[in-house]
Scaffold this active site. Structure first.
Site, PDB file in Angstrom:
ATOM      1  N   HIS A 138      -5.755  -5.157  -0.611  1.00 46.02           N
ATOM      2  CA  HIS A 138      -6.497  -4.798   0.598  1.00 46.02           C
ATOM      3  C   HIS A 138      -7.674  -5.722   0.902  1.00 46.02           C
ATOM      4  O   HIS A 138      -8.534  -5.387   1.716  1.00 46.02           O
ATOM      5  CB  HIS A 138      -6.980  -3.350   0.493  1.00 46.02           C
TER       6      HIS A 138
ATOM      7  N   GLU B 118      -2.872  -2.660  -7.470  1.00 47.13           N
ATOM      8  CA  GLU B 118      -4.041  -2.904  -6.614  1.00 47.13           C
ATOM      9  C   GLU B 118      -4.437  -1.569  -6.027  1.00 47.13           C
ATOM     10  O   GLU B 118      -3.638  -0.622  -6.037  1.00 47.13           O
ATOM     11  CB  GLU B 118      -3.711  -3.933  -5.519  1.00 47.13           C
TER      12      GLU B 118
ATOM     13  N   SER C  28       0.842  -1.198   0.000  1.00 45.49           N
ATOM     14  CA  SER C  28       0.000   0.000   0.000  1.00 45.49           C
ATOM     15  C   SER C  28       0.878   1.250   0.000  1.00 45.49           C
ATOM     16  O   SER C  28       1.636   1.463  -0.939  1.00 45.49           O
ATOM     17  CB  SER C  28      -0.952  -0.049   1.198  1.00 45.49           C
TER      18      SER C  28
END
Lengths: 296, 296
Positions: free
Chosen positions: A266, A198, A106
């Protein structure tokens, strides 16, 4: 471009936990630390639990902690406590002076990019505060990846968005963070790469905007293929269109081999993925095969 | 870098309304068209009301409409119907072959950048679907800017974030869109500029992320000062921190003269602002003085 493996980790080794991005709650931290401590000796700075707005303390604190962990030869791996936001703020000061496994995802996409810029592989994997909620299989694979040079088993059953088969180093990470490196000195060498992306909490038009940013910056003329992980909570509330249909359109516009459905990001399961390691993406068959591991 | 004025518009001239970005509702359009038609002869393509997901029709439709308006010498100004998202998708195909006033803001920041890239000034101002709800003063100033080379009156009463006084061409627009041009061929020449930024619906950590993107891309080493418009609906819901305190911190990090509070952007009042025209930003006194107008 090739990316070198990093030194392997052994059970009982000293590892550091750092918080270069957002603050986190103590309970998730303690649960994650428990999981990590079953395998390694984990240490962290006393200031790790600092919180200033959306950051785990000042830039100076986060930088000193990160740089300290990276520069200490006793530390055999650097685990991020949490993503959120803030790693980008350290890029102009942080120096990679040593090859060491970096673990996170992330917001940590920014630090992975710096590791790749330095020519090293790194590990896109759950942050420490998630280790308590990820299943045993993910944790085992995380430890195995840190300890053995064997490539991980192939991912199968992916969805073909654009058929074709390519090989190259796997690069990328979080779409929002990765696109924030465009036009900066911190974007890794993308030529010949398979791009992994992502994201979480981005409406479809925002996915389009970020993807179009990649396109306008010439990224799809440099990479060979694209593989998509989870796009969690990226749906339009009125249901008028879905992230899947938008991403499918965008993938087709690139014309590059592309598959989606990698259990990475996630979602509930976040399988470790070695950034910088060569992979074969067979989008026609829906397979991503790691050809290299993380460590030497 | 200097940016040339564009040809002036006269009452009764033919102007085109285009929708290069998002779709819109017919009622706001009709109200705006009524305002515009009091002054100019407005025309639009029959396909203007198309809607596909978040776009006002296909890329091909939006491009043909925009390019057609730009290329028709009878058209004396090009008004955007709405922002939203989508102009970026046209950048690789759209060609600026003529100097003509372009009017819009928000997503249209991408087209303003292309106009500036071609060396022209352009007009950051309400989109057509807002003209019915903007007060008469804004509409009068819009018409005056299109019809007279006189610079607009100074903005006063701005908030000093970093004192100092600088001069340069005013560039920028919507922070989200402008930062999506970093690393692409569509970013205008920023050297010596005063950078204007506004945004809507972005949480403080996202403002930080975008601002940090500008910093990492070297923008604050190129521009001379920064002036901030409205940051509408950019607050954290839990009230733990405000966009104002975050933007103030970010402005201080640049060290450049910076003032906030320009009544420009997504708030109730969106005063026209000439991009590419020279301005004097006296952040110490809280003044932004236009030194040039839009038209010759």
């Amino acid at each position: 471009m090739t990316f070198a493996p990093v030194p392997r980790v052994s059970p009982g080794d000293l590892v550091a936990v750092v918080a270069p991005a957002g603050p986190f709650d103590r309970e998730s931290f303690d649960k994650g630390l428990q999981v990590l401590s079953r395998r390694y000796r984990a240490r962290h700075d006393a200031g790790l639990f600092a919180a200033e707005r959306y950051l785990a303390g000042s830039d100076a604190r986060r930088l000193a902690e990160l740089q300290g962990a990276y520069d200490d030869p006793q530390v055999r791996a650097v685990f991020a406590a949490r993503g959120g936001y803030g790693a980008m703020r350290l890029l102009e000061s942080f120096q990679v002076r040593r090859a060491v496994p970096l673990i996170g995802f992330s917001d940590l996409t920014a630090l992975h990019a710096v590791a790749q810029k330095a020519g090293h592989r790194s590990l896109h994997a759950p942050v420490l505060t998630q280790l308590g909620t990820q299943g045993a299989a993910v944790v085992e694979r995380l430890f195995a990846t840190l300890e053995s040079p064997a490539p991980a088993p192939a991912f199968q059953g992916l969805t073909t968005l654009v058929p074709g088969s390519v090989e190259g180093p796997l690069l990328g990470g979080n779409l929002s963070v990765f696109t924030r490196l465009l036009g900066t000195p911190y974007l890794p060498a993308l030529d010949g790469a398979v791009l992994f992306l992502e994201d979480v909490g981005e409406r479809p038009y925002r996915l389009d905007r970020m993807w179009t940013h990649l396109a306008l910056a010439g990224v799809f003329r440099r990479v060979r293929g694209v593989v998509l992980g989870d796009f969690t909570n990226c749906e339009e509330k009125d249901g008028s269109h879905t992230s899947t249909e938008v991403l499918t359109s965008l993938a087709r516009e690139t014309g590059l081999p592309c598959a989606s459905g990698l259990p990475v990001g996630h979602g509930a399961v976040n399988v470790p993925l070695v950034l910088g390691a060569r992979v074969r993406l067979d989008a026609s068959r829906g397979e991503l095969t790691p050809l290299e591991g993380l460590v030497a």
